[in-house]
Scaffold this motif. Structure first.
Motif, short mmCIF file in Angstrom:
data_model
loop_
_atom_site.label_atom_id
_atom_site.label_comp_id
_atom_site.label_asym_id
_atom_site.label_seq_id
_atom_site.Cartn_x
_atom_site.Cartn_y
_atom_site.Cartn_z
N LYS A 1 -12.73 -3.76 -50.58
CA LYS A 1 -12.10 -4.05 -49.15
C LYS A 1 -12.92 -3.39 -48.14
CE LYS A 1 -7.59 -4.19 -51.31
NZ LYS A 1 -6.31 -3.94 -51.24
N GLU A 2 -13.01 -3.84 -47.01
CA GLU A 2 -13.50 -3.29 -45.76
C GLU A 2 -12.68 -1.96 -45.54
OE1 GLU A 2 -14.69 -3.99 -41.29
OE2 GLU A 2 -14.85 -5.63 -42.73
N VAL A 3 -13.19 -0.67 -45.41
CA VAL A 3 -12.28 0.40 -45.45
C VAL A 3 -13.18 1.46 -44.78
CG1 VAL A 3 -12.95 1.56 -47.49
CG2 VAL A 3 -10.96 1.95 -46.60
N GLN B 1 -8.16 3.36 -43.09
CA GLN B 1 -7.96 2.34 -42.30
C GLN B 1 -8.57 1.36 -43.18
OE1 GLN B 1 -6.14 2.82 -39.37
NE2 GLN B 1 -6.03 0.69 -38.98
N THR B 2 -7.62 0.24 -43.48
CA THR B 2 -8.43 -0.89 -44.28
C THR B 2 -7.22 -2.10 -44.04
OG1 THR B 2 -8.75 -1.99 -46.41
CG2 THR B 2 -6.90 -0.35 -46.22
N SER B 3 -7.75 -3.27 -43.67
CA SER B 3 -6.98 -4.43 -43.28
C SER B 3 -6.10 -4.00 -42.17
CB SER B 3 -6.10 -5.08 -44.64
OG SER B 3 -7.04 -5.36 -45.67
N GLY B 4 -6.34 -3.28 -41.12
CA GLY B 4 -5.71 -3.20 -40.04
C GLY B 4 -4.30 -2.22 -40.20
#
Length: 75
Positions: free
Chosen positions: A43-45, A62-65
């Motif tokens: 995940k983009e984190v 902070q990940t996936s907003g």
């Protein structure tokens, strides 16, 4: 390896709801940062690491907003 109490908090995005999901577990780890990276792998984190004077390690994530926090307290 050290034993930690891990508190994982997921903050609610709804403006009128101040509740959050909280999960608690005890784990044996060599590196809390590696644990966080593995937990959110793929995940983009982004995260900020803070070490408190009592030795507690906090990762504000902070990940996936969604804002999350993992706190590691040595047992």
């Amino acid at each position: 390896m050290k034993e930690y109490e891990v508190i994982w908090e997921i903050f609610n995005k709804c403006p009128r709801n101040q509740m959050r999901d909280v999960f608690v577990e005890e784990v044996e780890l060599a590196d809390p940062e590696a644990y966080v990276k593995a937990k959110f792998q793929g995940k983009e984190v982004t995260y900020e690491k803070t070490v408190l004077t009592d030795g507690t390690i906090i990762f504000d994530i902070q990940t996936s907003g969604i804002k999350q926090r993992c706190s590691f307290t040595e047992i």
